[in-house]
Design an enzyme around this catalytic site. Structure first.
Site, PDB file in Angstrom:
ATOM      1  N   HIS A  59      27.568  55.582  39.540  1.00  0.00           N
ATOM      2  CA  HIS A  59      28.881  55.793  38.923  1.00  0.00           C
ATOM      3  C   HIS A  59      29.575  57.052  39.441  1.00  0.00           C
ATOM      4  CE1 HIS A  59      32.112  55.109  36.115  1.00  0.00           C
ATOM      5  NE2 HIS A  59      32.086  56.391  35.856  1.00  0.00           N
ATOM      6  N   TYR A 107      33.512  58.632  41.752  1.00  0.00           N
ATOM      7  CA  TYR A 107      34.348  59.829  41.656  1.00  0.00           C
ATOM      8  C   TYR A 107      34.228  60.701  42.898  1.00  0.00           C
ATOM      9  CZ  TYR A 107      35.426  58.244  37.095  1.00  0.00           C
ATOM     10  OH  TYR A 107      35.896  57.466  36.068  1.00  0.00           O
ATOM     11  N   HIS A 111      37.544  44.598  41.237  1.00  0.00           N
ATOM     12  CA  HIS A 111      37.793  45.943  40.711  1.00  0.00           C
ATOM     13  C   HIS A 111      37.483  47.006  41.763  1.00  0.00           C
ATOM     14  CE1 HIS A 111      37.793  49.407  38.059  1.00  0.00           C
ATOM     15  NE2 HIS A 111      36.552  49.666  38.403  1.00  0.00           N
ATOM     16  N   PHE A 112      36.334  46.877  42.444  1.00  0.00           N
ATOM     17  CA  PHE A 112      35.991  47.820  43.508  1.00  0.00           C
ATOM     18  C   PHE A 112      37.062  47.850  44.591  1.00  0.00           C
ATOM     19  CE2 PHE A 112      31.079  47.674  42.899  1.00  0.00           C
ATOM     20  CZ  PHE A 112      31.205  48.572  41.856  1.00  0.00           C
ATOM     21  N   HIS A 113      37.649  46.675  44.868  1.00  0.00           N
ATOM     22  CA  HIS A 113      38.639  46.622  45.940  1.00  0.00           C
ATOM     23  C   HIS A 113      39.997  47.181  45.505  1.00  0.00           C
ATOM     24  CE1 HIS A 113      35.655  44.131  47.982  1.00  0.00           C
ATOM     25  NE2 HIS A 113      36.312  44.410  49.091  1.00  0.00           N
ATOM     26  N   ARG A 115      29.536  37.081  41.684  1.00  0.00           N
ATOM     27  CA  ARG A 115      29.618  38.027  42.792  1.00  0.00           C
ATOM     28  C   ARG A 115      28.357  37.878  43.645  1.00  0.00           C
ATOM     29  NH1 ARG A 115      28.385  44.054  40.421  1.00  0.00           N
ATOM     30  NH2 ARG A 115      28.954  44.543  42.550  1.00  0.00           N
ATOM     31  N   ARG A 116      28.432  38.387  44.845  1.00  0.00           N
ATOM     32  CA  ARG A 116      27.306  38.404  45.789  1.00  0.00           C
ATOM     33  C   ARG A 116      26.902  37.019  46.279  1.00  0.00           C
ATOM     34  NH1 ARG A 116      25.009  41.690  41.518  1.00  0.00           N
ATOM     35  NH2 ARG A 116      25.230  43.908  41.973  1.00  0.00           N
TER      36      ARG A 116
END
Length: 551
Positions: free
Chosen positions: A225, A229, A376-378, A441-442
């Protein structure tokens, strides 16, 4: 008479160190971007990988190169330049330390990449046990982490030198931010270093027969996590300290910027359990506690949003803008140094909303392990962060190489950013929608979950392929611009823009430089959030598993 801009240029010796990091970062972008395109084409069901290449091999290359190699090398290169620009030219010892860190990281990257390309480490960028990679892959990861620590030490050395030469004064804002991010990275990577060195490496070498999966996953997400950041804070550095100068304004509040970075340090590390909400073996009470700590990160995020838009409005009104939103019209939309990062800022609004969903216990049950998470990651890394990194490179690369950002390259950079935005609307938007329908996913298999459900996903998977193709065009344009600015643009001097605080008479409180206080609070929060549940995990988790080799 010495040119005034030359006085504030990054020293050429430090520039070479930064550029070495950028060369690796953009090489990772080229290869990792191609792998991302192949993934979306495979998932569409319209394309098969050639030469017996496996989907998860491609997926691992994409994740490791884009999520770890591109980001770590770019961030360290940017922070070296920022510290050199604001705290002064590196000492010979600091520069030598930076080069040692770079070469150790590069060696580790080569080791890990070799094993992935040989299909002996197709374990994705999360490298979850009980999937087992070749021991050289894990050793390479260790070198990458240790090399990044050495890289960070070079920056800390210059910060310490500046503090020694300027007692009682707050450090330059960009230097302070770089050190906060470096400290966050060092503290966070203790988790991944622990699981690799003491669990995965001995296990993959056959020195121990089994691995404790829950322990390894917990140590990974202790790191995983704050990794987000570590990606994000350099973008915030640009938004807070560079963009105000680019738009002809002032930093809204130097003290607020420093406080927000300290809060990110405090609240971003002891929250890894919110990535493990569906996993057994962790007491729900501790999960609940870490969810609360996760939501505290909203505070510095909102502080940042307020500070940035206050800066935009004040700069606009200083140029004569009137009305509620008139300041928007006078912002420099034709300047890629502003427009490209601004698109990333706007993307962070829906990205942050998605993050709230992921961190919420009940809502996470709907999207956990679906392709919503990938979408979300993208939005976070691949749009907000990466577009800001591109925007930084468009002025920093020519600054470091002694060249100019030409009008043609500036125009192409803006075109590239809008192409990226359109591609991400297709790809990330389709991922979010497919995730709400349960798309995993994956997974490379469009028929996963049954023919009826798969039929619902196909339109979204085709949209992802369209978006991925558009994004790959954007990557080609970025590489064209980077190569031009590094080697072919006209010789000249490009500014390294650093903003000034609006109220220069009020110095930032020196309590922000009290590292005993902030590191002590960070350690206390980590111990509070992890000690008891970690002891419980070790005592009560199931026996270790032997693992499954990926080759």
């Amino acid at each position: 008479m010495v040119n005034s801009m030359a006085k504030i240029k990054v020293d050429p010796r430090d520039a070479k160190l930064s550029m070495a990091h950028f060369y690796v970062a953009f090489a990772a972008l080229a290869i990792g971007g191609l792998m991302g395109l192949l993934q979306t084409l495979v998932r569409s069901g319209k394309f098969e990988l050639p030469a017996g290449i496996g989907y998860y091999e491609v997926l691992t290359v994409h994740g490791v190169l884009m999520g770890l190699v591109l980001t770590t090398f770019f961030i360290m290169g940017f922070q070296h330049a920022a510290v050199s620009r604001t705290a002064g030219t590196y000492s010979n010892a600091a520069r030598r330390t930076g080069w040692i860190g770079f070469w150790v990281m590069l060696a580790g990257t080569a080791m890990a990449a070799t094993m992935i390309l040989l299909n002996q480490a197709s374990v994705l960028y999360t490298f979850y046990a009980p999937l087992q990679a070749h021991w050289i892959f894990y050793l390479g990861l260790t070198f990458v982490v240790v090399g990044s620590w050495i890289d960070g030490v070079a920056q800390i050395m210059m910060y310490a030198k500046w503090r020694k030469n300027n007692p009682g004064k707050p450090s330059p804002l960009l230097t302070f931010m770089s050190i906060i991010n470096t400290v966050l990275w060092i503290v966070a990577t203790l988790g991944v270093a622990a699981t690799v060195l003491f669990q995965l490496l001995p296990w993959s070498m056959g020195l121990v027969p089994t691995v404790n999966v829950l322990v390894s996953r917990t140590l990974f997400w202790y790191f995983g996590h704050p990794l987000v950041y570590f990606w994000l804070l350099p973008a915030y550095m640009c938004w807070y300290a560079v963009i105000p100068k680019v738009i002809g304004g002032k930093i809204f509040s130097d003290s607020l910027a420093r406080l927000s970075f300290i809060l990110f340090l405090l609240f971003s590390i002891p929250v890894g359990f919110h990535h493990q909400l569906t996993e057994p073996g962790i007491d729900p009470a501790w999960k609940f506690l870490q969810v609360i700590l996760t939501f505290l990160v909203v505070i510095p995020s909102l502080m940042t949003a307020f500070s940035l838009f206050a800066t935009f409005e004040r700069a606009g009104r200083a140029k004569g803008a009137t009305g509620l939103l008139g300041w928007i019209k006078v912002l420099p939309w034709g300047d890629a140094r502003f427009t490209v990062p601004f698109i990333g800022m706007v993307a962070f609004i829906p990205a942050g909303a998605g993050g709230i969903v992921n961190a919420s216990n009940q809502m996470d049950q709907v999207v956990h392990n679906t392709i919503w998470i990938t979408g979300h990651f993208h939005l976070t890394l691949a749009t907000s962060v990466v577009l800001t990194f591109f925007g930084i490179s468009y002025w920093l690369v020519p600054h470091l190489t002694g060249r100019k950002l030409t009008k043609a390259m500036n125009k192409l950079a803006i075109i590239q950013a809008w192409i990226w935005f359109v591609g991400m609307v297709f790809m990330s938007g389709a991922m979010h929608l497919e995730g709400l329908l349960g798309g995993p996913r994956r997974s490379a298999f469009s028929t996963y979950g049954g023919a009826k459900q798969a039929a619902e996903w196909i339109p979204y998977q085709i949209a992802q392929a369209v978006g991925g193709s558009i994004l790959f065009i954007g990557i080609i344009l970025v590489l064209i611009i980077f190569i031009n600015l590094a080697f072919f643009a006209p010789k000249g001097e490009e500014e390294f823009p650093v903003g000034e605080a609006e109220n220069t008479e009020e110095a930032a409180p020196m309590v922000f430089e009290n590292w005993k206080l902030w590191l002590g609070l960070t350690a206390a929060l980590i111990l509070f959030a992890y000690t008891i549940p970690f002891i419980d995990i070790i005592q009560n988790s199931p026996p270790g598993v032997k693992g499954y080799k990926t080759w």
